[in-house]
Design an enzyme around this catalytic site. Sequence first.
Site, PDB file in Angstrom:
ATOM      1  N   ASN A  60     106.400  17.291  -0.867  1.00 22.35           N
ATOM      2  CA  ASN A  60     105.942  18.150  -1.958  1.00 22.35           C
ATOM      3  C   ASN A  60     104.459  18.469  -1.805  1.00 22.35           C
ATOM      4  O   ASN A  60     103.718  17.734  -1.152  1.00 22.35           O
ATOM      5  CB  ASN A  60     106.195  17.466  -3.302  1.00 22.35           C
ATOM      6  CG  ASN A  60     107.670  17.181  -3.521  1.00 22.35           C
ATOM      7  OD1 ASN A  60     108.525  17.844  -2.941  1.00 22.35           O
ATOM      8  ND2 ASN A  60     107.966  16.187  -4.335  1.00 22.35           N
ATOM      9  N   VAL A  61     104.034  19.545  -2.435  1.00 22.29           N
ATOM     10  CA  VAL A  61     102.648  20.004  -2.293  1.00 22.29           C
ATOM     11  C   VAL A  61     101.921  20.011  -3.633  1.00 22.29           C
ATOM     12  O   VAL A  61     100.894  20.656  -3.788  1.00 22.29           O
ATOM     13  CB  VAL A  61     102.600  21.410  -1.656  1.00 22.29           C
ATOM     14  CG1 VAL A  61     103.154  21.377  -0.237  1.00 22.29           C
ATOM     15  CG2 VAL A  61     103.365  22.438  -2.503  1.00 22.29           C
ATOM     16  N   ASP A  62     102.435  19.234  -4.613  1.00 19.83           N
ATOM     17  CA  ASP A  62     101.935  19.316  -5.977  1.00 19.83           C
ATOM     18  C   ASP A  62     100.938  18.223  -6.355  1.00 19.83           C
ATOM     19  O   ASP A  62     100.392  18.233  -7.464  1.00 19.83           O
ATOM     20  CB  ASP A  62     103.101  19.297  -6.972  1.00 19.83           C
ATOM     21  CG  ASP A  62     104.086  18.149  -6.713  1.00 19.83           C
ATOM     22  OD1 ASP A  62     103.647  17.046  -6.325  1.00 19.83           O
ATOM     23  OD2 ASP A  62     105.307  18.370  -6.892  1.00 19.83           O
ATOM     24  N   HIS A 108     103.262  18.015   3.912  1.00 16.73           N
ATOM     25  CA  HIS A 108     103.209  19.482   3.968  1.00 16.73           C
ATOM     26  C   HIS A 108     101.953  20.046   3.324  1.00 16.73           C
ATOM     27  O   HIS A 108     101.889  21.237   3.032  1.00 16.73           O
ATOM     28  CB  HIS A 108     104.452  20.072   3.307  1.00 16.73           C
ATOM     29  CG  HIS A 108     105.707  19.776   4.061  1.00 16.73           C
ATOM     30  ND1 HIS A 108     106.968  19.891   3.507  1.00 16.73           N
ATOM     31  CD2 HIS A 108     105.906  19.370   5.343  1.00 16.73           C
ATOM     32  CE1 HIS A 108     107.882  19.558   4.408  1.00 16.73           C
ATOM     33  NE2 HIS A 108     107.256  19.239   5.529  1.00 16.73           N
ATOM     34  N   GLY A 121     115.120  12.249  -3.587  1.00 12.72           N
ATOM     35  CA  GLY A 121     115.082  13.643  -3.999  1.00 12.72           C
ATOM     36  C   GLY A 121     114.891  14.645  -2.889  1.00 12.72           C
ATOM     37  O   GLY A 121     114.261  15.682  -3.101  1.00 12.72           O
ATOM     38  N   SER A 168     117.035  16.828   0.291  1.00 12.50           N
ATOM     39  CA  SER A 168     118.290  17.124   0.992  1.00 12.50           C
ATOM     40  C   SER A 168     118.143  16.908   2.493  1.00 12.50           C
ATOM     41  O   SER A 168     119.130  16.942   3.218  1.00 12.50           O
ATOM     42  CB  SER A 168     118.710  18.570   0.731  1.00 12.50           C
ATOM     43  OG  SER A 168     117.759  19.472   1.280  1.00 12.50           O
ATOM     44  N   GLY A 195     123.422  15.488  -4.844  1.00 12.92           N
ATOM     45  CA  GLY A 195     123.904  16.441  -3.858  1.00 12.92           C
ATOM     46  C   GLY A 195     123.777  15.863  -2.466  1.00 12.92           C
ATOM     47  O   GLY A 195     123.095  14.867  -2.230  1.00 12.92           O
TER      48      GLY A 195
END
Length: 341
Positions: free
Chosen positions: A160-162, A177, A280, A282, A308
């Site tokens: 994530n990039v947050d 990332h 979290g 895939s 999923g």
Amino acid sequence: MSSPSTPGAGTSRAGPAADVGRWFSTAAPRPAGASAPTSARGPRLPAWGPMVGAEYGRRSPASEVTAALELLRDRPVAVLTGAGMSTGSGLPDYRGRDAVPRSPMTYQEFMGHDLARRRYWARSTVGWEQFGRARPGRAHRLLAALDPAAFPVTAVITQNVDALHAAAGSDPVIDLHGRLDRVRCQQCDALSSRAALHARLLMMNPELAARLPQLAADAAQAPDGDAEVDRTSSFRYPPCALCGGILKPDVVFFGESARRETVSAAFAALAAAEALLVLGSSLTVQSGLRFVRAAGRAGQDVVILNDGPTRADPAATLRLHGRLEDVLASWADATGAVAAR
């Protein structure tokens, strides 16, 4: 929010955070039936959206959740996280049940086409202040609390990039990332603040600045490619103030490689662990999948928790299904970990 800064700063959140995936959509809508774009490296890029035929909403029994904790307990663990970690903070994922289908912009597209850069910076200018409202969710806080109450974490390696893991208190965090709150010049490699660039973009585009709330509402409600901001081909953006080079968000686009030193740090954290916990993700792209494969080659246990399917399901020592918050909360209760809930 008048002065957006590092995502996760502050104490309150108003409304949903921006759909960051829209910022990275391809610069021009693709005609019906057209094939997905390819990167300069050859592979066809997967479109974002729910996985066809996937089973979502499944929950693992309590016995399996407990078995996974016992497998990890008191052992050094490297944690790999994906977009599912931040859905509780209002940031949508890319391949989950509610993901919006769209085609990702490539590094080559961003670097090679002025229109792509105009579209990206126009979209992100409209969404940036919204994005800055995102706060660490319960899953972020619970994971931070589990170290070391349940197991010592060698590092949280996030796709994530947050910057929400760091805001929640996890340390160390390896931003595989990159981070959206930074901007990097593609010529001289200088880093600068996205918040400062935001202020400059608003000054350069006064008409957009005056209509920012309206455009933000339009972008939030319109189907992908239909928001008015997408038609802002006259949007202006600045070059690097030091060398005149192209400014790009300090994040990894499709068709671009993660920075070598960042990948090395991530593999070092994995080597220092006895197990890998995936939360979290895939694992659709090689960037994350390679860590599962490396753990397998090293004989390390791998626990995967995701709603999923994942690309690495056959490689998991234990595969858990369910909401991250529910599983992490049960582990916190079992180990006495304390987190703000």
